[in-house]
Design an enzyme around this catalytic site. Structure first.
Site, mmCIF file in Angstrom:
data_model
loop_
_atom_site.group_PDB
_atom_site.id
_atom_site.type_symbol
_atom_site.label_atom_id
_atom_site.label_comp_id
_atom_site.label_asym_id
_atom_site.label_seq_id
_atom_site.Cartn_x
_atom_site.Cartn_y
_atom_site.Cartn_z
ATOM 1 N N PHE A 72 2.367 1.923 12.542
ATOM 2 C CA PHE A 72 1.768 0.899 11.680
ATOM 3 C C PHE A 72 1.270 1.621 10.432
ATOM 4 C CE2 PHE A 72 -1.693 -2.136 10.702
ATOM 5 C CZ PHE A 72 -1.167 -3.356 11.091
ATOM 6 N N LEU A 131 -0.193 1.424 7.218
ATOM 7 C CA LEU A 131 -0.947 0.630 6.234
ATOM 8 C C LEU A 131 -1.821 1.552 5.371
ATOM 9 C CD1 LEU A 131 -1.978 -2.245 5.279
ATOM 10 C CD2 LEU A 131 -3.716 -2.074 7.064
ATOM 11 N N GLU A 177 -3.682 4.547 3.288
ATOM 12 C CA GLU A 177 -3.208 5.523 2.291
ATOM 13 C C GLU A 177 -4.368 6.431 1.904
ATOM 14 O OE1 GLU A 177 -1.480 3.392 -0.991
ATOM 15 O OE2 GLU A 177 0.125 2.584 0.276
ATOM 16 N N PRO A 178 -4.086 7.526 1.190
ATOM 17 C CA PRO A 178 -5.175 8.422 0.790
ATOM 18 C C PRO A 178 -6.276 7.664 0.024
ATOM 19 C CG PRO A 178 -3.062 9.476 0.409
ATOM 20 C CD PRO A 178 -2.753 8.076 0.872
ATOM 21 N N TRP A 236 -3.095 8.941 8.031
ATOM 22 C CA TRP A 236 -3.693 8.589 9.350
ATOM 23 C C TRP A 236 -2.760 7.687 10.146
ATOM 24 C CZ3 TRP A 236 -6.935 12.117 8.679
ATOM 25 C CH2 TRP A 236 -7.850 12.157 7.639
ATOM 26 N N ILE A 237 -1.493 7.999 10.137
ATOM 27 C CA ILE A 237 -0.566 7.115 10.850
ATOM 28 C C ILE A 237 -0.366 7.627 12.279
ATOM 29 C CG2 ILE A 237 1.696 5.962 10.791
ATOM 30 C CD1 ILE A 237 -0.298 5.414 8.367
ATOM 31 N N GLY A 247 -26.354 16.647 32.050
ATOM 32 C CA GLY A 247 -26.956 17.932 31.700
ATOM 33 C C GLY A 247 -26.010 18.831 30.931
ATOM 34 N N GLU A 297 -8.484 1.022 13.119
ATOM 35 C CA GLU A 297 -8.259 -0.434 13.113
ATOM 36 C C GLU A 297 -9.478 -1.185 12.565
ATOM 37 O OE1 GLU A 297 -5.822 -2.035 16.104
ATOM 38 O OE2 GLU A 297 -4.699 -0.187 16.299
ATOM 39 N N GLU A 322 -18.242 -1.021 9.956
ATOM 40 C CA GLU A 322 -18.688 -1.741 8.748
ATOM 41 C C GLU A 322 -17.696 -2.855 8.396
ATOM 42 O OE1 GLU A 322 -18.524 1.583 9.063
ATOM 43 O OE2 GLU A 322 -20.681 1.941 9.184
HETATM 44 N N1 CAA Z 1 -6.028 -13.543 9.181
HETATM 45 C C1 CAA Z 1 -5.273 -14.166 8.250
HETATM 46 N N2 CAA Z 1 -5.504 -14.053 6.915
HETATM 47 C C2 CAA Z 1 -6.520 -13.244 6.547
HETATM 48 C C3 CAA Z 1 -7.332 -12.569 7.463
HETATM 49 C C4 CAA Z 1 -7.058 -12.751 8.838
HETATM 50 N N3 CAA Z 1 -7.779 -12.135 9.770
HETATM 51 N N4 CAA Z 1 -8.255 -11.856 6.782
HETATM 52 C C5 CAA Z 1 -8.039 -12.086 5.482
HETATM 53 N N5 CAA Z 1 -6.985 -12.925 5.345
HETATM 54 C C6 CAA Z 1 -6.442 -13.446 4.089
HETATM 55 C C7 CAA Z 1 -7.522 -14.209 3.335
HETATM 56 O O1 CAA Z 1 -7.581 -15.569 3.740
HETATM 57 C C8 CAA Z 1 -7.075 -14.058 1.902
HETATM 58 O O2 CAA Z 1 -6.036 -14.977 1.606
HETATM 59 P P1 CAA Z 1 -6.230 -16.141 0.499
HETATM 60 O O3 CAA Z 1 -6.527 -15.407 -0.771
HETATM 61 O O4 CAA Z 1 -4.916 -16.840 0.496
HETATM 62 O O5 CAA Z 1 -7.367 -16.961 0.976
HETATM 63 C C9 CAA Z 1 -6.437 -12.677 1.872
HETATM 64 O O6 CAA Z 1 -6.074 -12.360 3.224
HETATM 65 C C10 CAA Z 1 -7.396 -11.622 1.361
HETATM 66 O O7 CAA Z 1 -8.518 -11.629 2.197
HETATM 67 P P2 CAA Z 1 -9.907 -10.977 1.799
HETATM 68 O O8 CAA Z 1 -10.281 -11.436 0.423
HETATM 69 O O9 CAA Z 1 -10.865 -11.229 2.907
HETATM 70 O O10 CAA Z 1 -9.511 -9.447 1.727
HETATM 71 P P3 CAA Z 1 -10.381 -8.184 1.367
HETATM 72 O O11 CAA Z 1 -9.628 -7.376 0.400
HETATM 73 O O12 CAA Z 1 -11.777 -8.593 1.043
HETATM 74 O O13 CAA Z 1 -10.319 -7.339 2.744
HETATM 75 C C11 CAA Z 1 -11.089 -6.472 4.855
HETATM 76 C C12 CAA Z 1 -10.983 -7.666 3.871
HETATM 77 C C13 CAA Z 1 -11.538 -7.159 6.135
HETATM 78 C C14 CAA Z 1 -12.104 -5.439 4.451
HETATM 79 C C15 CAA Z 1 -9.688 -5.807 5.058
HETATM 80 O O14 CAA Z 1 -9.317 -5.048 3.930
HETATM 81 C C16 CAA Z 1 -9.659 -4.917 6.273
HETATM 82 O O15 CAA Z 1 -9.517 -5.376 7.411
HETATM 83 N N6 CAA Z 1 -9.760 -3.560 6.083
HETATM 84 C C17 CAA Z 1 -9.630 -2.616 7.137
HETATM 85 C C18 CAA Z 1 -8.224 -2.154 7.281
HETATM 86 C C19 CAA Z 1 -7.953 -1.581 8.639
HETATM 87 O O16 CAA Z 1 -8.420 -2.088 9.650
HETATM 88 N N7 CAA Z 1 -7.157 -0.520 8.702
HETATM 89 C C20 CAA Z 1 -6.754 0.046 9.932
HETATM 90 C C21 CAA Z 1 -5.502 0.815 9.721
HETATM 91 S S1 CAA Z 1 -4.360 0.671 11.043
HETATM 92 C C22 CAA Z 1 -4.898 1.659 12.293
HETATM 93 O O17 CAA Z 1 -5.972 2.167 12.292
HETATM 94 C C23 CAA Z 1 -3.930 1.766 13.426
HETATM 95 C C24 CAA Z 1 -4.021 3.048 14.148
HETATM 96 O O18 CAA Z 1 -3.290 3.940 13.873
HETATM 97 C C25 CAA Z 1 -4.902 3.201 15.335
#
Ligand code: CAA
Length: 383
Positions: free
Chosen positions: A123, A125, A127-128, A156-157, A338, A362, A366
């Site tokens: 997955f 997603l 990036e630096p 971090w993939i 301990g 994920e 925060e």
């Molecule tokens: N379901 C569907 N749509 C969603 C949604 C959801 N849960 N959350 C947001 N959206 C939609 C919103 O409705 C919005 O669409 P519209 O403009 O059409 O209304 C659009 O997406 C943008 O949403 P936000 O304005 O809420 O977006 P944001 O830029 O403020 O971001 C955030 C919100 C929650 C901080 C998000 O950026 C986020 O989740 N960040 C964390 C990323 C993450 O979890 N990364 C993990 C990497 S993968 C990993 O770790 C895997 C591994 O290897 C273990």
């Protein structure tokens, strides 16, 4: 209201527990020392129906649902959190393809993932410069005559170097969430290369790598979902993924609780009095209460997802509470066990190292709080 697992769910818990106890637990430390999960281990996981737990049978999945998936992740993580995260991320990748992929994409990838023909799915997603703020990613996908050319850096993939199929998020439009599109990139694609696995604090048997995309050419058919829908697709996938990480954290926390229990029982046998004193018993009780409360949150989020009801807030609640409770449980177990728990290659110190990242990947705690607060402000207090 039904708070019991169904017979089919209970069967999955029991078979996964047996698999974890026999195939994983005896060799967890060896995998951590080798910084490697052997191919046969992931094959055994797939053969047990644990890749594609929530995938239709038509695609080779177990079609056992989200509650069964969460329970299976917890069982695997109790024995080996590195294997659990590999299984969980691969399930997430399979589910994204099942939910948003074309018929051809489903045929090409889902049976291979479910059968274990593929080591894993990745997955890509982060990036630096785009971790928590995923919408600011800069990898570009430029339309070409018969497809797209992808260029950029991912960071971090999880198992990005070992995965046969990688989901890559790239910018096809302007800035922000609406300019992002999702693509499926296959292992071996020209221009796709993985860096060295990071030297991590925990979950060390699972590789975490940077991925570089240098003019990777993919056909139009590699686009996953519609152009511009990539961000939403990531959010939907991560909502489900967060149930998996919460369950993973609880597997670690439950193992810590078991270590603490064994320590108190040993002290009791050695004549230190019932449960080695009330303070120790209270600590044990707090661990049990928190881990159980967290498990109920996980089950609720899984149950909602299974019924195709909204579950973003509930998944975020489960993830933040479970990962924080599990980290507290591991620290409490170390206090009860301990200094012996912190020397050499002890299991308690491995749990401490493995647990920390559940509060980060994920979506950090925060980010979960942001998701919860926005939903409370939008929808009200009672969900
Ligand atoms: N379901 C569907 N749509 C969603 C949604 C959801 N849960 N959350 C947001 N959206 C939609 C919103 O409705 C919005 O669409 P519209 O403009 O059409 O209304 C659009 O997406 C943008 O949403 P936000 O304005 O809420 O977006 P944001 O830029 O403020 O971001 C955030 C919100 C929650 C901080 C998000 O950026 C986020 O989740 N960040 C964390 C990323 C993450 O979890 N990364 C993990 C990497 S993968 C990993 O770790 C895997 C591994 O290897 C273990």
């Amino acid at each position: 209201m039904q708070l019991e697992l169904s017979g089919a769910q209970q069967t999955i818990v029991e078979s996964t527990r047996r698999l974890a106890a026999t195939t994983l637990a005896p060799t967890t430390a060896a995998r951590a020392r080798a910084h490697e999960i052997p191919r046969e281990v992931m094959l055994a996981i797939a053969r047990a129906g644990l890749i594609g737990v929530n995938l239709d049978k038509k695609w080779g999945g177990a079609q056992a649902g989200v509650v069964a998936y969460a329970a299976a992740v917890r069982e695997l993580a109790y024995a080996d959190p590195a294997v659990a995260v590999t299984m969980a991320v691969t399930n997430m990748v399979a589910e994204v393809i099942a939910a948003f992929g074309s018929e051809e994409q489903k045929i090409s990838y889902l049976p291979k993932l479910a059968r274990g023909d593929f080591f894993a799915g990745a997955f890509a997603l982060s990036e630096p410069g785009a971790g928590s703020d995923a919408a600011s990613l800069t990898t570009r996908a430029v339309p070409d005559r018969d497809g797209f050319v992808l260029s950029g850096e991912k960071l971090w993939i999880s198992h990005g170097d070992q995965s046969d199929v990688v989901i890559v998020w790239a910018r096809t439009g302007g800035p922000g969430a609406k300019g992002i599109t999702c693509f499926i990139v296959e292992k071996g694609a020209q221009g796709l290369s993985a860096g060295k696995p990071e030297e991590k604090m925990g979950i060390v048997a699972s590789h975490t790598v940077p991925l570089s995309l240098d003019q990777v050419r993919v056909p139009k058919a590699a686009r996953l979902g519609a152009e511009g829908d990539g961000f939403k697709l990531a959010m939907v996938a991560l909502d489900g993924g967060r149930i998996g990480v919460a369950a993973q954290a609880l597997g670690i926390g439950c193992r810590a609780l078991d270590l603490a229990k064994a320590r108190l029982q040993a002290l009791e046998r050695a004549g230190a009095g019932a449960g080695a004193g009330q303070a120790a018993q209270f600590a044990l009780a707090d661990m049990a209460v928190e881990l159980d409360a967290a498990w109920l949150l996980v089950l609720r989020a899984a149950w909602l997802k299974e019924r195709k009801r909204p579950f973003s807030r509930e998944a975020a609640m489960a993830k933040v509470f479970a990962s924080e409770a599990a980290n507290r449980a591991v620290r409490a177990a170390i206090d009860l066990c301990g200094t012996g728990a912190l020397v050499g290659d002890s299991e308690a110190s491995r749990l401490l190292r493995d647990c920390r990242v559940t509060q980060i990947y994920e979506g950090t705690s925060e980010v979960q709080r942001l998701v919860i607060a926005r939903d409370v402000l939008r929808q009200g207090v009672l969900s």
